[in-house]
Structure formats: structure tokens, C-alpha cells
Design an enzyme around this catalytic site. Sequence first.
Site, short mmCIF file in Angstrom:
data_model
loop_
_atom_site.label_atom_id
_atom_site.label_comp_id
_atom_site.label_asym_id
_atom_site.label_seq_id
_atom_site.Cartn_x
_atom_site.Cartn_y
_atom_site.Cartn_z
CB SER A 177 -8.42 -0.97 -3.94
OG SER A 177 -8.54 -2.61 -3.93
NE ARG B 229 2.29 -1.54 2.76
CZ ARG B 229 3.54 -1.49 2.74
NH1 ARG B 229 4.68 -0.95 3.34
NH2 ARG B 229 3.88 -1.73 1.33
CB THR C 48 -4.53 5.18 0.03
OG1 THR C 48 -3.49 4.18 0.43
CG2 THR C 48 -4.22 5.73 -1.40
CG ASP C 49 -1.12 4.47 4.09
OD1 ASP C 49 -1.34 3.91 2.84
OD2 ASP C 49 -1.04 4.00 5.21
CD GLU C 50 -0.21 1.65 -1.01
OE1 GLU C 50 0.25 1.71 -2.17
OE2 GLU C 50 -0.56 0.58 -0.40
CG ASN D 287 -2.17 -1.44 4.72
OD1 ASN D 287 -1.44 -0.56 4.48
ND2 ASN D 287 -1.84 -2.52 3.94
CB THR E 30 -11.58 2.56 -12.03
OG1 THR E 30 -12.49 1.81 -12.84
CG2 THR E 30 -12.26 2.82 -10.73
CE1 TYR F 129 -5.28 2.01 -4.89
CE2 TYR F 129 -3.37 1.92 -3.32
CZ TYR F 129 -4.70 2.13 -3.72
OH TYR F 129 -5.71 2.53 -2.36
CE LYS G 66 -7.81 6.29 -3.68
NZ LYS G 66 -9.25 5.94 -3.85
N GLY H 115 9.53 -1.66 -6.54
CA GLY H 115 9.01 -0.34 -6.06
C GLY H 115 8.30 -0.47 -4.65
NE ARG I 35 3.11 -5.06 -3.53
CZ ARG I 35 1.96 -4.67 -2.81
NH1 ARG I 35 2.40 -3.36 -2.06
NH2 ARG I 35 1.07 -5.56 -2.68
#
Length: 362
Positions: A89, A228, A138-140, A193, A104, A164, A168, A298, A296
Site C-alpha cells: 500500500s 490530499r 483507492t482514489d489514486e 487518505n 500481491t 502502486y 490497484k 511523479g 517523490r
Amino acid sequence: MTIMGNAILVTGGAGFIGSNFVLQWIKNSGTAVVNLDLLTYAGNPGNLAEIAGDSRHQLVRGDICDAELVAALLREHRPRVIVHFAAESHVDRSIVDPGAFIRTNVQGTFTLLEQAKLYWSELDDAGRREFRFLHVSTDEVYGTLEAEDPAFSETTAYAPNSPYAASKAASDHLARAYFHTYGLPVLTTNCSNNYGPFQFLEKLIPLVILNALEGRNLPVYGDGGNVRDWLFVEDHCSAIRAVIDRGRAGETYNIGGNSERKNLDVVTSICDIVDELRPDAALGPRRKLITFVTDRPGHDRRYAIDASKIGRELGWRPEEKFDSGLYKTVAWYLDHGSWVQSVRTGAYREWIRKNYEERIQS
Ligand code: NAD
Ligand code: DAU
């Protein structure tokens, strides 16, 4: 031990959100939970200490990629619901080691869906109608927003930007396909989040609370202007219960806290709360520990969730306001020193070294 009667199968129920969900489920529904968790660095049976010895909870250490194990658990416990939290995650870890995320999040979700389909297809008519597979996402998956863009809705196109988020997104597509192709009663939730008790210490809020307490630097990526939407974890868990109870199979539901905040504002609020709860005259105001570090790669600029569908259709709304939830959360970490120490294992320390040592301070 076979758990009898109306059990649900939860995956990843020793992680942050999963353990909060299991505790809330046992308290509110009273029915049993079989909890399949690999207990990776992020899984912690200590999160479930409150229900240790409770016959309504069984923790099974195992991998969602293990089809035989999943099939055996379904055969033995005959759950009416599967709630699928298990995942890698952490976005930063996915940048360093994406392979674990594909395994996973994609292969594992595929294995679960496939075994769920086989199990479900052999149920009687009533069992098939009642069965639910809730895929927690997730919203990502929706990518990033500009300051003026409308919030993500359930029809926003997918545009994942990190390994990630891409893993997802792939799992969400598989979940969708199992409903459309096979009729498996899948529901998907896309949440913003979370924060609250039992979050693994490498995520922003617990990391900053503990660094502030201990007088260490508070690393803020880039200019700290990334936004977020924050949701108290117990509100996420109550939303999932609403979707299990009243959600329509095949639908997706966005879940959010209506609490957009810039990272820098979250960090300064934490500093002020720690100053209030643990004043330290020698240290002075914790805000001075804020350190801007290399961004970070991106890094998505802004996430925002339009949660009107779940409000309208299922009557769910978040109960906790961000300010009070953050205050409770800071107090929880300050009061749970032994839990904190138990989580600071070798894997945690190694990650902190790897992630922060090479980030340049600006
Ligand atoms: P977490 O990392 O704290 O917990 C993940 C759990 O999954 C751990 O207990 C871990 O041991 C277990 N796990 C990992 N790989 C496994 C495998 N192969 N087999 C079985 N168990 C395995 O994660 P979290 O923050 O609690 O997130 C839970 C879910 O919610 C994830 O699917 C995540 O994508 C989603 N989500 C999280 C947030 C958030 O803010 N944390 C927001 C929206 C959605
Ligand atoms: O949006 C939902 C997602 O929220 C979930 O799907 C993920 O599982 C969950 O980990 C979380 O992802 P984020 O990347 O948003 O969470 P994180 O706590 O890692 O970072 C929050 C913000 O803070 C993000 O913009 C990056 C920034 N950050 C993070 C760390 C760890 C910093 O500025 N400094 C840091 O040291």
C-alpha cells in the site's frame, strides 16, 4: 478451528485499515471474522490485541496468491462476504520495488476473485444472491487534479501515475470484469487518505507525529503544496459496512472525508498539537523541525473525492471532522509507546534509511 455461522472472510485484516475494520465489525455485528493476512512488514497481530482470545476472530497467516489456501478457507468457513484489503500500500515503496505490488495487488486479487467465483458458483440460489465480494481500492487510480478541477467521481477516467496506483487500477479492472463476465457480486470502493490508530509508521501522519515528539526533522516532499483528502479510518470502516449491507452489486462507491489539506498544513497542525500535548521548552516550537526534501518522483499534486453517491444511495457520511480526528490521532500515538516500539522493527528502520538518507534537503 472452523468458525460457524455467518462468517466473513477479511484479507489484510492485520494491517492499518483492515485491523480497524475487524475491530469495528466484531463490535457492531457480533458475527465472526476469518482474517487472512501474510503478516508482511505492514501486518501486525498486535493491532488486534483487543480481541485476542475472542472465538469470533481467527487470524490465518497466509498469502492471497495461494489459491489452494484460499479455496480451503472458503470451503471450510463458507463466508457470505469477502472484504479484500490485503495489498502492498505504500507509494514510495512501489517506486523502489514495484514487483511486490504487481504480485500481491494484481496476482493476489486475481487469485481471490477466481477462487471466490468457484466457491460462489457452487452455492444455492439464496447463497449466490446474498454473497458479496468487496474490493477495497483507492482514489489514486484516478491520477492527479489541478487546483480548480472538480473532485473525482465514480465515472472519472482512470489515470494511475505510480506503480502502486497502476497495480490497484489493474485489480479494480479485474474486479469489474468478474462482475460483468461471470456475475460475481463484486462491489468496489475508492477511498481517499486514511489516518488514525494503527497506521504503519512510514506514512506521513504517524511519521511526523513521532519525529516531532522526538525532535527529529520533519521531511516534507517538494514544496509541501500537494493536497490530499483525509478521512478518519473509522469512518472508512463504517462506509465499507454500509456498502456490504446496502450497496448494489457491480457498483463502485467513492469514499472521502471532505477534508482537503495541503501536506504542509497537515504537518504544521501536527507540530502544534504535539507542542500542546508534550511541551518541550528546550526544543521550542516543533514547526522549526520542518525540512523540505527532494520530491517523490511523479508526485500527484491533488486528490479530491466526490462522495455524493454513497451519501445519496446508502446514507453514509463521515462523522469525524479533520481537526478533532487529527487531535485524537496525535494523542493516540503519544499514548501508545509500546505499540510504536513493537512496530519499529528492522524492516521499518531499513526503509527509513533507504527513503530519507538520499533525499536532499532544500
Ligand atoms: P497496510 O499496508 O497497512 O496493510 C496491508 C495488509 O495486507 C498487511 O496486514 C499485510 O500483511 C497484508 N498483506 C500484504 N500482502 C499480502 C498477501 N500477499 N497476502 C495476504 N496479506 C497480505 O494497508 P492499509 O493502509 O491498511 O490499506 C488497506 C487497503 O486499503 C489496501 O488495499 C489499500 O490499497 C487500500 N486503501 C488504503 C488507503 C490508505 O490511506 N491507507 C486509502 C484508500 C485505500
Ligand atoms: O490516497 C489514498 C492513498 O493514501 C492510499 O491508496 C495509500 O495506500 C496510502 O498510503 C496513501 O498514499 P499517500 O502517498 O498519499 O500517503 P503518504 O502518507 O505516503 O503520503 C501523504 C502525502 O505526504 C503525499 O503527498 C506524500 C507526502 N509525504 C509523505 C511522506 C512519507 C511527505 O511530504 N513526506 C513524507 O515523508
